[in-house]
Structure formats: structure tokens, C-alpha cells
Write an enzyme that holds these catalytic residues in place. Structure first.
Site, PDB file in Angstrom:
ATOM      1  N   HIS A  34       1.051  -1.216  -0.185  1.00 46.99           N
ATOM      2  CA  HIS A  34       0.593   0.174   0.008  1.00 46.99           C
ATOM      3  C   HIS A  34       0.823   1.548  -0.345  1.00 46.99           C
ATOM      4  O   HIS A  34       0.346   2.703  -0.278  1.00 46.99           O
ATOM      5  CB  HIS A  34      -0.831   0.046   1.062  1.00 46.99           C
ATOM      6  CG  HIS A  34      -0.745  -0.214   2.768  1.00 46.99           C
ATOM      7  ND1 HIS A  34      -0.102  -0.959   3.582  1.00 46.99           N
ATOM      8  CD2 HIS A  34      -0.136   1.109   3.349  1.00 46.99           C
ATOM      9  CE1 HIS A  34       0.603  -0.351   4.957  1.00 46.99           C
ATOM     10  NE2 HIS A  34       0.528   0.554   4.456  1.00 46.99           N
ATOM     11  N   ASP A  90       0.952  -7.400   3.186  1.00 43.76           N
ATOM     12  CA  ASP A  90       0.899  -6.201   2.346  1.00 43.76           C
ATOM     13  C   ASP A  90       2.578  -6.297   1.891  1.00 43.76           C
ATOM     14  O   ASP A  90       3.155  -5.834   3.139  1.00 43.76           O
ATOM     15  CB  ASP A  90       0.352  -5.261   3.138  1.00 43.76           C
ATOM     16  CG  ASP A  90       0.104  -4.021   2.090  1.00 43.76           C
ATOM     17  OD1 ASP A  90       0.895  -3.775   1.243  1.00 43.76           O
ATOM     18  OD2 ASP A  90      -0.569  -3.058   3.275  1.00 43.76           O
ATOM     19  N   SER A 104       4.656   2.445   7.813  1.00 46.81           N
ATOM     20  CA  SER A 104       4.466   0.884   7.232  1.00 46.81           C
ATOM     21  C   SER A 104       5.662   0.741   6.653  1.00 46.81           C
ATOM     22  O   SER A 104       5.967   1.679   5.605  1.00 46.81           O
ATOM     23  CB  SER A 104       2.698   0.582   6.233  1.00 46.81           C
ATOM     24  OG  SER A 104       1.971   0.849   7.388  1.00 46.81           O
TER      25      SER A 104
END
Length: 504
Positions: free
Chosen positions: A321, A348, A421
Site C-alpha cells: 500500500h 502487504d 508501514s
């Protein structure tokens, strides 16, 4: 016997009048000869003749700036049971109350400048917790109080240290009184441990820590623990930091040296000579010589950003992402995305190959096992982006989620924010890379984000395809990350079994 510095340095400041009510915060005793207490200036907001607009001026405010006759009290603990971490007294019946007078309210220019650079107005930063108005214009103001009842002949200034040599990840001990004078018998001089999460400004005038503080602790102290005695290094300025609607779980501090520098002339006019803050030699951290701050990279994709962990001089791991825009313009190095997991994959993950090698890079050592409860840290560009470089937060490995005996998710209590992230999760004990941050938690039912509950992809999931790719150069080595079982899918959906969508 004679009490130590730590026992006597923290207090509560209460300001009240019949017309303007009663407000309070924490404070620190900086000198006993003469006795001076320093606290956050915002507590005086309701008592200003000109109201909150007075905070907009660049000059110090003298007592005449206050409405007539507010009563200022300083509350300190009596001699009693010592809290070993700082040598602080626990309550043992009654508090010492001392009348105080305001010497001056002083703005700290270095801290104000650092605030402006680190927290852009477009990002809607708010700093909450001060009950006396929550006016952002008061954030860089501090109050000097004269407290004759605390005068102690022969004693001078308390032990202090400069913030200029602080390192990210270095331990701090915060001391303040939650809720101020609301219930000091219970909350006076509460301690919280954390680390230096980030630094900004001239000689580190602005400090962020993940030590957890509550409203009312503003004005309390942040200390550098040391075997030869703790030293005051900063003052708590805001217990809560918000970015838009997201609570980031960090506490804002102002360097004590910056406050003293800004206050020297106004205190001099009052006959108070401010001694220089002693210099400090930064300690050399023990360990393997690997620096986790050197493993993390800022990953920018268009207007958004995230973090990444360098595994080799030209190999970067991040989250899918983070790179969804498909291009990676970076400050110094460009890269191309060679693999991303499919949307249906619970993992992810994106793999980036850099155009140039990172010079003198020492790769992280991956972990092969996980110990629930061990201390861990997260390094990443959460919340602040490129403004101050990577941040460090610490916590514990709160859970290891396994499917068919294989760890597939790590949970931690480190404060994790938007922008974290892809950053590395590191064992504080071994210095090994445990995994990469994938997300924190958002409760869609109430719209709350929980920075201290977050999820990471174990490095043991990622290491086999990474090793295969490094051997063959074939991005197909990562294709197996798309083939997770239903049990793994359910774990990362944050629900026990297929059914209604999880609220998390």
C-alpha cells in the site's frame, strides 16, 4: 538523612482566583537558592488581562499581564517512601503547600521555530491535554515562579543535562502529576519510561518521546537516568499529540537548555543568574555495531509516503500500500518496484530494487524465532515524514499469531502511525530484525485509531523468498506470498473465521 535531587524536583502548580476558577499543571523545582519553579505557561491563560491573544507576542510577560490577585500554590510531597527509579517520595499523609509569585512568562523561540518546521499546519497537528484553554499559541511559553518557602541556604540549581547530545532510542524517564491538583495524594509525581523518539530544532530544542503521559503532567520533567543520579533534560509541553483525527501516542518535550537560554535575560533583570547547562558526552551504545536507523528508508510515492527496510545495498522491502502509485521518487536514491503481492494476499509486501547501492551498508540480521513479551522497537517515518528523519518507539512483542505452528503475524505495543508501514521491527535484546510493520488498528465502529496495537509481518515469512531472489535474481521468488491459506487470511482479516467483515 539528606534527600536526593530526584526526591525534591517535581511538584504541582495550582493557579486560582474567585473570578477565573482554578487550574493546575505539573512543575519542576530548578533552584533552591533562590527557590525557582518552572512550569508550562498555558495554565495562566484564564488569568491574562488581554486573554489568549497575549501569547502571540514575542516578548516575555511580567506579573502585570495577569488579572489582579491570582493565588499560586506549589504542592510537593512530604518525606516518605522512596520510589526507587528516581528516588521520589510517595505520599505519606498530607502535602507541603507553598505560596508562589510569578516572576515572568517567557516564550522559547528555539522551541517555537522547531515546532513550525516539524509540524506543518497543512497536516492539522493539535497538542491537547492542557485544561486551561488548549491554545496552540501558548505551547512555547513557560512560567517562572518564585517560591520563598522552598529556599534552602547553601543549595543552588538542580542537576541538569543538555539535550544537544541526545540520541534517538535513548531511554528517558518522565515525571509529572496526572490531572494536576485534582487528586495529588494518588497521582503526584507519577513516573513513565520511554525513549527519545525524535528530535528537532537547534541543539534538539524539541524532543518527542513515547513515554506515556496524561493531561496535567505538562510542566513536569523528563530525566536522563544514570547510575550517578538522574539529570533533568527537558520539560513536558504536551501530553497528547494529534495529527488530524489520529492520536499518535507521543509526548512533546522542550529542551531545558533552550528554555534557560530564552529566560536568561528576563531572569537576570530579576537578579537571578542562570548557570550554563553542563555539557554531556553521548554514551556509546553496546551491541553488534549495527544501527537500525541505517536500515530504514523513507519511501515516497507521489504525495504519500511510508517506510522501508533495507535488506541489502540495493534491496528494499516495504508494504504494497506504500507503493501503490508505482513510482518511487526519493531524496537520494531511485528505485523500481520489482514485486508486489496481490490485493487478495494477506501479506502487504512490496520489493524494491534501488538503482544505486547504499554505501557502507551493514545489513540487518534476521531473527529465526520470536519471544512474546520481549522488548522491541519500531523505526520508521510515521507521522512526521521527512521533517525530522526516522522516529523510534519501543514496546513489547505482545503476541505471536501462528497458523499450523508457523508464526504469521506479530503484534506489538510500540506506537505506530501513518507513515510507519514498511519500517523494521527490531528485537531490543538481540538487535535482530523481527519483521516489517504492516498496520496499526482502526476501529471503524467508533472511528478511533489505536497506535499501541499494531501488526507486523514476521521476517521468517519473508526470508526464504528474499534468499531465493538474492540467489537467482528472479522476482518470481516472491510469488508464494500470494498463496496464503484460509487460516492466514482470517488472521489478517482480524476475525476468527469467515463471516461478517471485522470492525477492525
Amino acid at each position: 538523612g539528606r534527600r536526593s535531587f530526584g526526591e525534591r524536583v517535581c511538584c504541582v502548580v495550582s493557579v486560582s482566583s474567585q473570578t477565573d476558577g482554578s487550574w493546575s499543571c505539573s512543575g519542576v523545582v530548578l533552584s533552591r537558592g533562590p527557590a525557582l519553579v518552572l512550569c508550562q505557561g498555558a495554565v495562566f491563560t484564564p488569568f491574562l488581562r488581554d486573554g489568549p491573544t497575549a501569547w502571540s507576542q514575542p516578548r516575555a510577560l511580567l506579573p502585570a499581564a495577569l488579572r489582579p490577585c491570582p493565588r499560586i500554590l506549589v504542592l510537593q510531597p512530604p518525606a516518605g517512601t522512596r520510589v526507587p527509579a528516581l528516588g521520589l517520595d510517595a505520599p505519606s499523609g498530607g502535602l507541603q503547600q507553598h505560596e508562589a509569585g510569578l516572576l515572568a512568562l517567557v516564550p522559547c523561540a528555539a522551541f517555537q521555530q522547531a515546532l513550525g518546521r516539524a509540524f506543518g499546519p497543512a497536516e492539522q497537528w493539535r497538542f491537547g491535554g492542557e485544561a486551561a484553554g488548549d491554545d496552540p499559541r501558548a505551547l512555547h511559553w513557560f512560567a517562572w515562579l518564585r517560591v520563598p518557602g522552598l529556599d534552602t541556604p547553601g543549595e543552588g540549581w538542580t542537576a541538569r543535562a543538555s539535550a544537544s547530545c541526545l540520541r534517538k532510542g535513548e531511554g528517558l524517564l518522565a515525571c509529572g502529576s496526572p490531572f494536576g491538583d485534582l487528586c495529588p495524594d494518588l497521582f503526584l509525581n507519577t513516573l513513565s519510561r520511554g525513549v527519545v523518539s525524535n528530535l528537532a530544532g537547534e541543539e534538539n530544542a524539541l524532543i518527542l518521546t513515547d513515554a506515556r503521559c496524561l493531561p496535567g503532567t505538562e510542566g513536569g520533567g523528563a530525566f536522563l537516568p544514570s547510575p550517578d543520579g538522574s539529570r533533568l533534560v527537558a520539560v513536558i509541553t504536551a501530553s497528547f499529540c494529534w495529527k488530524g483525527a489520529e492520536w499518535v501516542g507521543l509526548t512533546l518535550l522542550c529542551s531545558l537548555a533552550a528554555i534557560l537560554s530564552s529566560s536568561a535575560s528576563i531572569l537576570g533583570e530579576a537578579g537571578v543568574v542562570v548557570p550554563p547547562v553542563p555539557g554531556r558526552v553521548a554514551a556509546v551504545p553496546a551491541g553488534s555495531g549495527q544501527d537500525p536507523l541505517g536500515w530504514v528508508a523513507l519511501v515516497e510515492c507521489g504525495a504519500s509516503w511510508g517506510s522501508g527496510v533495507l535488506l541489502a545495498p540495493r534491496l528494499l522491502l516495504t508494504c504494497r500500500h506504500v507503493v501503490e502509485a508505482g513510482v518511487l521518487p526519493a531524496t537520494t536514491l531511485n528505485g523500481r518496484v520489482i514485486f508486489t503481492t496481490e490485493e487478495s494476499s494477506p501479506f502487504d509486501v512490496a520489493v524494491v530494487e534501488l538503482e544505486e547501492s547504499v554505501p557502507s551498508f551493514i545489513p540487518p540480521c534476521p531473527a529465526d524465532s520470536f519471544l512474546p513479551g520481549e522488548e522491541v522497537s519500531v523505526v520508521g517515518f510515521g507521522a512526521l515524514g521527512r521533517a525530522c528523519g526516522p522516529s523510534v518507539t519501543v514496546g513489547v512483542l505482545s503476541a505471536v499469531v501462528a497458523v499450523a505452528g508457523r508464526p504469521v503475524m506479530l503484534q506489538t505495543t510500540c506506537a505506530v502511525h501513518g507513515g510507519s508501514s514498511g519500517g523494521p521491527l527490531i528485537s531490543s535484546r538481540s538487535g535482530r530484525l523481527l519483521g516489517i510493520v504492516a498496520s496499526n488498528t482502526r476501529d471503524t465502529g467508533v472511528g478511533s485509531t489505536y497506535p499501541h496495537l499494531n501488526f507486523c509481518i514476521p521476517i521468517t515469512i519473508l526470508q526464504p523468498p528474499i534468499a531465493h531472489y538474492q540467489h537467482t535474481g528472479d522476482p518470481a521468488a516472491f510469488a508464494g506470498l500470494n498463496g496464503a491459506s484460509e487460516g492466514v487470511q482470517a488472521a489478517w482479516r482480524l476475525q476468527r473465521q469467515p463471516g461478517l467483515p471485522s470492525k477492525l
